[in-house]
Motif scaffolding. Structure first.
Motif, mmCIF file in Angstrom:
data_model
loop_
_atom_site.group_PDB
_atom_site.id
_atom_site.type_symbol
_atom_site.label_atom_id
_atom_site.label_comp_id
_atom_site.label_asym_id
_atom_site.label_seq_id
_atom_site.Cartn_x
_atom_site.Cartn_y
_atom_site.Cartn_z
ATOM 1 N N ASN A 107 0.856 -1.179 0.000
ATOM 2 C CA ASN A 107 0.000 0.000 0.000
ATOM 3 C C ASN A 107 0.891 1.227 0.000
ATOM 4 O O ASN A 107 1.741 1.394 0.877
ATOM 5 C CB ASN A 107 -0.913 -0.020 1.233
ATOM 6 N N LYS A 109 0.280 4.296 0.651
ATOM 7 C CA LYS A 109 0.037 5.241 1.742
ATOM 8 C C LYS A 109 0.617 4.748 3.073
ATOM 9 O O LYS A 109 1.267 5.492 3.790
ATOM 10 C CB LYS A 109 -1.464 5.471 1.881
ATOM 11 N N THR A 110 0.375 3.483 3.407
ATOM 12 C CA THR A 110 0.792 2.958 4.703
ATOM 13 C C THR A 110 2.107 2.185 4.658
ATOM 14 O O THR A 110 2.666 1.867 5.712
ATOM 15 C CB THR A 110 -0.286 2.022 5.270
#
Length: 127
Positions: A107, A109-110
């Motif tokens: 991911n 974003k994370t």
């Protein structure tokens, strides 16, 4: 950790989804006129047609709660086949998703690996 669940479609789930998504009005053939209300009988007929269409489609839903082991999911499938009209019952496992090369999908974003449902393939050694 619970990681297995049964996915598929039953007539009851299709009917419930059809009831939620079928409109109670239909377009008026006259331009700039308000929509026409469906009678209860017409609406029930439209709901049944939509439920039949859902049963013929490839759409599946999670039908069971999550199980700790695949044999519990297999027991659930056996009960479902005895009790109701169903199709495409499969066991899926929650796992880290991988790309075509087998590397985990990260991911952006994370920065953690993405977790999702994958089809569970029973090993040939299991007896």
């Amino acid at each position: 950790m619970s990681t297995f669940a049964v996915f598929g479609m039953t007539a009851d789930v299709a009917l419930a989804e059809a009831r939620k998504t079928t409109k109670t009005t239909r377009p008026n053939p006259k331009p700039n006129a308000p929509p026409l209300e469906l009678s209860v009988g017409d609406w029930n007929l439209a709901v049944q047609e939509r439920a039949d269409k859902i049963m013929r489609s490839d759409k599946v839903r999670q039908l069971s709660q999550m199980f700790d082991a695949p044999q519990y999911a297999e027991q659930f499938i056996a009960l479902m086949r005895k009790q109701c009209v169903c199709r495409d019952l499969k066991i899926r496992a929650k796992a880290i998703l991988t790309d075509a090369k087998g590397k985990p999908i990260i991911n952006a974003k994370t920065k953690a690996p993405k977790v999702g449902w994958i089809d569970y393939a029973q090993s040939a050694n299991a007896a």
